[in-house]
Design a protein around this motif. Structure first.
Motif, PDB file in Angstrom:
ATOM      1  N   ASP A 230      29.232  84.071  17.172  1.00 48.32           N
ATOM      2  CA  ASP A 230      30.107  85.262  16.396  1.00 48.32           C
ATOM      3  C   ASP A 230      29.560  86.921  16.539  1.00 48.32           C
TER       4      ASP A 230
ATOM      5  N   SER B  59      25.987  80.012  16.818  1.00 50.78           N
ATOM      6  CA  SER B  59      26.091  81.043  16.663  1.00 50.78           C
ATOM      7  C   SER B  59      25.368  82.045  16.719  1.00 50.78           C
TER       8      SER B  59
ATOM      9  N   LYS C 170      33.423  78.107  20.717  1.00 50.07           N
ATOM     10  CA  LYS C 170      32.340  76.803  19.820  1.00 50.07           C
ATOM     11  C   LYS C 170      32.570  75.936  19.999  1.00 50.07           C
TER      12      LYS C 170
ATOM     13  N   LYS D  17      23.200  77.360  21.277  1.00 48.04           N
ATOM     14  CA  LYS D  17      22.281  78.408  20.387  1.00 48.04           C
ATOM     15  C   LYS D  17      24.475  79.132  19.471  1.00 48.04           C
TER      16      LYS D  17
END
Length: 110
Positions: free
Chosen positions: A25, A22, A49, A20
């Protein structure tokens, strides 16, 4: 200090093991510096990432295990291991070998 340790747990459980990306962020600030970057790695969350994507592409079955987390003030030390089989893409210029590897590491986060 416990909240800082929880952030690092999320990196290992949700990002490294769960894919995951994201989540990074919300966990990585704009001023984040990776002191052990991959060649050509951009700064900040985008760079991390990319690093995680590259590792997961090369080792599709990668699994991280957090062995120790120690926090003092805003510093968290993580001792971990990971294992995987190099059956995906090339990794750092090394073509897939089909062999399993086991790696131990220690990182410090602020």
């Amino acid at each position: 200090m416990e909240a800082n340790k929880d952030c690092i747990r999320r990196v290992f459980e949700e990002v490294h093991n769960g894919g995951k990306l994201s989540v990074l962020d919300t966990l990585i600030g704009a001023a984040y510096v990776d002191h052990n970057p991959s060649p050509g790695q951009p700064a900040g969350a985008a760079g991390v990432k990319g690093k995680v994507e590259t590792l997961r592409a090369a080792f599709p079955d990668v699994r991280f295990a957090l062995e120790d987390l120690v926090a003092e003030g805003d510093l968290v030390a993580a001792r971990y291991s990971w294992r995987g089989t190099h059956k995906g893409e090339s990794y750092l210029g090394i073509p897939p070998s089909g062999k399993s590897i086991f790696v131990r590491g220690m990182d410090f986060y602020r």
